[in-house]
Each structure stands twice: as C-alpha cells, then as structure tokens.
Scaffold this active site. Structure first.
Site, PDB file in Angstrom:
ATOM      1  N   ASN A 112       0.883  -1.218   0.099  1.00 54.46           N
ATOM      2  CA  ASN A 112       0.102   0.067  -0.110  1.00 54.46           C
ATOM      3  C   ASN A 112       0.955   1.244   0.172  1.00 54.46           C
ATOM      4  O   ASN A 112       2.006   1.256   0.621  1.00 54.46           O
ATOM      5  CB  ASN A 112      -1.183   0.112   1.244  1.00 54.46           C
ATOM      6  N   ILE A 113       0.394   2.159  -0.732  1.00 59.95           N
ATOM      7  CA  ILE A 113       1.214   3.415  -0.753  1.00 59.95           C
ATOM      8  C   ILE A 113       0.098   4.529  -0.510  1.00 59.95           C
ATOM      9  O   ILE A 113      -0.816   4.959  -1.289  1.00 59.95           O
ATOM     10  CB  ILE A 113       1.721   3.512  -2.403  1.00 59.95           C
ATOM     11  N   GLU A 155      -3.231  -4.678  -3.258  1.00 60.69           N
ATOM     12  CA  GLU A 155      -3.687  -5.479  -4.238  1.00 60.69           C
ATOM     13  C   GLU A 155      -3.464  -4.574  -5.628  1.00 60.69           C
ATOM     14  O   GLU A 155      -3.351  -5.521  -6.420  1.00 60.69           O
ATOM     15  CB  GLU A 155      -5.048  -5.962  -3.820  1.00 60.69           C
ATOM     16  N   CYS A 201     -10.491  -3.123  -4.513  1.00 58.55           N
ATOM     17  CA  CYS A 201      -9.841  -4.000  -5.126  1.00 58.55           C
ATOM     18  C   CYS A 201     -10.275  -5.186  -5.703  1.00 58.55           C
ATOM     19  O   CYS A 201      -9.858  -5.826  -6.835  1.00 58.55           O
ATOM     20  CB  CYS A 201      -8.532  -4.339  -4.016  1.00 58.55           C
TER      21      CYS A 201
HETATM   22  N1  THU Z   1      -5.328  -1.272   2.596  1.00 63.36           N
HETATM   23  C1  THU Z   1      -4.893  -2.282   1.681  1.00 63.36           C
HETATM   24  O1  THU Z   1      -3.597  -2.124   0.942  1.00 63.36           O
HETATM   25  N2  THU Z   1      -5.402  -3.241   1.073  1.00 63.36           N
HETATM   26  C2  THU Z   1      -6.889  -3.421   1.609  1.00 63.36           C
HETATM   27  O2  THU Z   1      -7.498  -4.507   1.136  1.00 63.36           O
HETATM   28  C3  THU Z   1      -7.498  -2.833   2.844  1.00 63.36           C
HETATM   29  C4  THU Z   1      -6.738  -1.431   3.199  1.00 63.36           C
HETATM   30  C5  THU Z   1      -4.808  -0.065   2.970  1.00 63.36           C
HETATM   31  C6  THU Z   1      -4.905   1.095   2.531  1.00 63.36           C
HETATM   32  C7  THU Z   1      -4.523   1.984   3.429  1.00 63.36           C
HETATM   33  O3  THU Z   1      -3.003   2.382   3.223  1.00 63.36           O
HETATM   34  C8  THU Z   1      -4.522   1.093   4.681  1.00 63.36           C
HETATM   35  O4  THU Z   1      -4.602  -0.272   4.386  1.00 63.36           O
HETATM   36  C9  THU Z   1      -5.548   1.319   5.853  1.00 63.36           C
HETATM   37  O5  THU Z   1      -6.802   1.329   5.316  1.00 63.36           O
END
Ligand code: THU
Length: 137
Positions: free
Chosen positions: A42-43, A55, A89
C-alpha cells in the site's frame, strides 16, 4: 501452485509499504498463469484519497508489464488476523480474473491462510458484459 511460497511473498511485500498516515502495512503477491509473481504494497498520500492498496499496486504493476492472465493473489496485513481485500480491489480483480477460479489467499502467517474464489468475495460483479447489455445508445 506453491501457496506457502505465495503467502511468504505477500508477507515480504509489506516491507516497502509507504504508510505514514495509517501505519498499517499491507502486502500482496499476485501470481500470473505463466508463473511470475508481482509484489505490491500500500502507498498512502497526504491527500488520503490517492492512496493505493497493496492488491491494486500488484495488479497495476503486472498489467503495466503486459500481464493479463492471473491465477491467485495472497494478501497479508499488519493485523494479527486475515485481511479481506477492500471492495475497490475486488472490483479491479473482477476486471482481469475469472470469478470462479481466481484464488484469493488471506494470509495470517506463512503457514496459516484462508482461501476464497473471487466469486465468493464479489458475487454479481459488474463487468464489461453488463456494458454490452445496453439497450439504447
Ligand atoms: N489497505 C490495503 O492495502 N488493502 C486492503 O485490502 C485494505 C486496506 C490499505 C489502505 C491503507 O493504506 C491502509 O490499508 C489502511 O486502510
């Protein structure tokens, strides 16, 4: 498919997570039908909404390299539990994956994961087939 290896890749993918706001790291490992694995993390962004989930990072990396056929994705978050992919996603997965056989592994740790098909997590997905049903133009 070596599911344990894919689970491990998702855990490793978390290492590059850019999460100055939530401090919640997520990693994903996307397996193509040709056997390649694309990692994603995640970014986050100061404006919040441009944040990209792990994802989608994995999917966009793969698609931008010409990959269009996918077998499975493993996902691991910092919580001591299974992390379910967000709705956005799931919708991106529905664009590229066969709902009845694309596998989603929710990885709690290297030796413990839950498995779902995309169809189980996003029944009745909106796809290009729905656009084709248009009756007036
Ligand atoms: N996040 C993801 O990367 N994937 C998910 O399926 C749920 C949420 C991330 C987004 C954000 O950076 C952090 O988790 C908190 O929501």
């Amino acid at each position: 498919m070596d599911k344990r290896a894919l689970a491990k890749e998702a855990i490793l993918a978390k290492e590059n997570a850019y999460v100055p706001y939530s401090h919640f790291r997520v990693g994903a490992a996307l397996l193509t039908k040709s056997g390649k694995i694309y990692r994603g993390c995640n970014i986050e962004n100061a404006a919040y909404t441009p944040t990209n989930c792990a994802e989608r990072t994995a999917f966009f990396k793969a698609v931008s390299e010409g990959e269009l056929e996918f077998e499975a994705i493993a996902i691991n978050g910092d919580a001591d539990d299974y992390l379910y992919p967000c709705g956005v996603c799931r919708q991106v997965m529905a664009e590229f994956c066969n709902p009845s056989d694309f596998l989603i592994l929710l990885v709690n740790n290297e030796a413990d994961w839950k498995e779902y098909t995309l169809e189980q997590l996003l029944p009745g997905a909106f796809t290009n087939a729905d656009i084709e049903k248009v009756t007036c133009r």
